[in-house]
Write a protein that holds these residues in place. Structure first.
Motif, mmCIF file in Angstrom:
data_model
loop_
_atom_site.group_PDB
_atom_site.id
_atom_site.type_symbol
_atom_site.label_atom_id
_atom_site.label_comp_id
_atom_site.label_asym_id
_atom_site.label_seq_id
_atom_site.Cartn_x
_atom_site.Cartn_y
_atom_site.Cartn_z
ATOM 1 N N ASP A 184 64.367 -97.415 -29.814
ATOM 2 C CA ASP A 184 63.721 -97.459 -28.497
ATOM 3 C C ASP A 184 64.053 -96.187 -27.707
ATOM 4 O O ASP A 184 64.219 -96.224 -26.496
ATOM 5 C CB ASP A 184 64.182 -98.712 -27.740
ATOM 6 C CG ASP A 184 63.266 -99.078 -26.577
ATOM 7 O OD1 ASP A 184 62.097 -98.639 -26.577
ATOM 8 O OD2 ASP A 184 63.726 -99.782 -25.660
ATOM 9 N N HIS A 231 60.793 -95.190 -37.155
ATOM 10 C CA HIS A 231 59.750 -94.767 -36.224
ATOM 11 C C HIS A 231 59.886 -95.611 -34.954
ATOM 12 O O HIS A 231 60.641 -96.592 -34.917
ATOM 13 C CB HIS A 231 58.367 -94.920 -36.859
ATOM 14 C CG HIS A 231 58.220 -94.151 -38.135
ATOM 15 N ND1 HIS A 231 58.305 -92.777 -38.197
ATOM 16 C CD2 HIS A 231 58.021 -94.572 -39.405
ATOM 17 C CE1 HIS A 231 58.152 -92.382 -39.444
ATOM 18 N NE2 HIS A 231 57.979 -93.451 -40.202
ATOM 19 N N ASP A 232 59.170 -95.242 -33.929
ATOM 20 C CA ASP A 232 59.226 -95.953 -32.642
ATOM 21 C C ASP A 232 59.094 -97.465 -32.850
ATOM 22 O O ASP A 232 58.156 -97.935 -33.501
ATOM 23 C CB ASP A 232 58.107 -95.428 -31.743
ATOM 24 C CG ASP A 232 58.165 -96.004 -30.336
ATOM 25 O OD1 ASP A 232 59.247 -96.440 -29.902
ATOM 26 O OD2 ASP A 232 57.113 -96.024 -29.675
ATOM 27 N N GLN A 233 60.065 -98.212 -32.348
ATOM 28 C CA GLN A 233 60.136 -99.674 -32.377
ATOM 29 C C GLN A 233 60.377 -100.265 -33.774
ATOM 30 O O GLN A 233 60.357 -101.483 -33.935
ATOM 31 C CB GLN A 233 58.902 -100.324 -31.738
ATOM 32 C CG GLN A 233 58.709 -99.952 -30.277
ATOM 33 C CD GLN A 233 59.937 -100.261 -29.423
ATOM 34 O OE1 GLN A 233 60.490 -101.347 -29.492
ATOM 35 N NE2 GLN A 233 60.356 -99.298 -28.600
ATOM 36 N N GLY A 251 62.158 -93.542 -27.390
ATOM 37 C CA GLY A 251 60.997 -92.974 -26.703
ATOM 38 C C GLY A 251 59.735 -93.142 -27.533
ATOM 39 O O GLY A 251 59.779 -93.194 -28.765
ATOM 40 N N LYS A 252 58.644 -93.211 -26.843
ATOM 41 C CA LYS A 252 57.352 -93.423 -27.511
ATOM 42 C C LYS A 252 57.062 -92.273 -28.476
ATOM 43 O O LYS A 252 57.108 -91.103 -28.095
ATOM 44 C CB LYS A 252 56.250 -93.531 -26.465
ATOM 45 C CG LYS A 252 54.919 -93.954 -27.036
ATOM 46 C CD LYS A 252 53.985 -94.404 -25.928
ATOM 47 C CE LYS A 252 52.638 -94.791 -26.461
ATOM 48 N NZ LYS A 252 52.624 -96.034 -27.187
ATOM 49 N N GLY A 253 56.824 -92.633 -29.732
ATOM 50 C CA GLY A 253 56.492 -91.644 -30.752
ATOM 51 C C GLY A 253 57.663 -90.829 -31.265
ATOM 52 O O GLY A 253 57.472 -89.887 -32.024
ATOM 53 N N LYS A 305 68.609 -96.686 -27.067
ATOM 54 C CA LYS A 305 67.920 -95.992 -25.980
ATOM 55 C C LYS A 305 68.596 -94.641 -25.764
ATOM 56 O O LYS A 305 69.752 -94.453 -26.164
ATOM 57 C CB LYS A 305 67.966 -96.838 -24.706
ATOM 58 C CG LYS A 305 67.274 -98.196 -24.905
ATOM 59 C CD LYS A 305 67.238 -99.010 -23.638
ATOM 60 C CE LYS A 305 66.504 -100.330 -23.904
ATOM 61 N NZ LYS A 305 66.195 -101.047 -22.687
#
Length: 132
Positions: free
Chosen positions: A38, A62-64, A40-42, A114
């Motif tokens: 988590d 990868h993201d998530q 950051g997006k992408g 994060k």
């Protein structure tokens, strides 16, 4: 005198049986750790977790995406898993499982990684600073 020796032997055998039973029941209690990217997006996250005896290798998330591992905590209460996290030029460390701290909170440990630090997913969410 022989009766005394027999009593000692009896108690030793009883103690060994109880110890074996305790170990057998403890050995079935696996702890599961789930780590979700988590940051950051992408943004991809590389996770590399280890203990004193186990190197779990590097995993690209990868993201998530989630990485999961499980283990049986040490009978002595000293299990420690630490992870290195790398993303976008950042390199951070965190003790993801410390048995004497984690055992009561964490049979299934859900973490979100994060940028400011890992957050344990419980109610309420608990976030921690990176290791120094």
């Amino acid at each position: 005198m022989n009766a005394l020796i027999s009593t000692k032997q009896y108690y030793c055998i009883l103690l060994l049986c109880l110890l074996k039973l305790a170990v057998a029941s403890h050995r079935d209690d696996k702890t599961h750790v789930y780590i979700t990217n988590d940051v950051g997006k992408g943004v991809d996250l590389t996770v590399h977790c280890k203990s004193k005896n186990n190197d779990l290798g590097a995993h690209l998330l990868h993201d998530q995406q989630m990485f999961e591992f499980s283990f049986i905590p040490s009978l002595w209460g000293n299990t420690l898993f630490y992870c290195k996290f790398t993303w976008s030029g950042q390199l951070k460390w965190f003790d993801i499982y410390v048995e004497h701290k984690s055992r009561d909170d964490c049979e299934d440990c859900y973490w979100k990684i994060k940028p400011n630090g890992p957050c344990m997913q419980k109610n309420p969410e608990a976030c921690f600073p990176w290791n120094k």
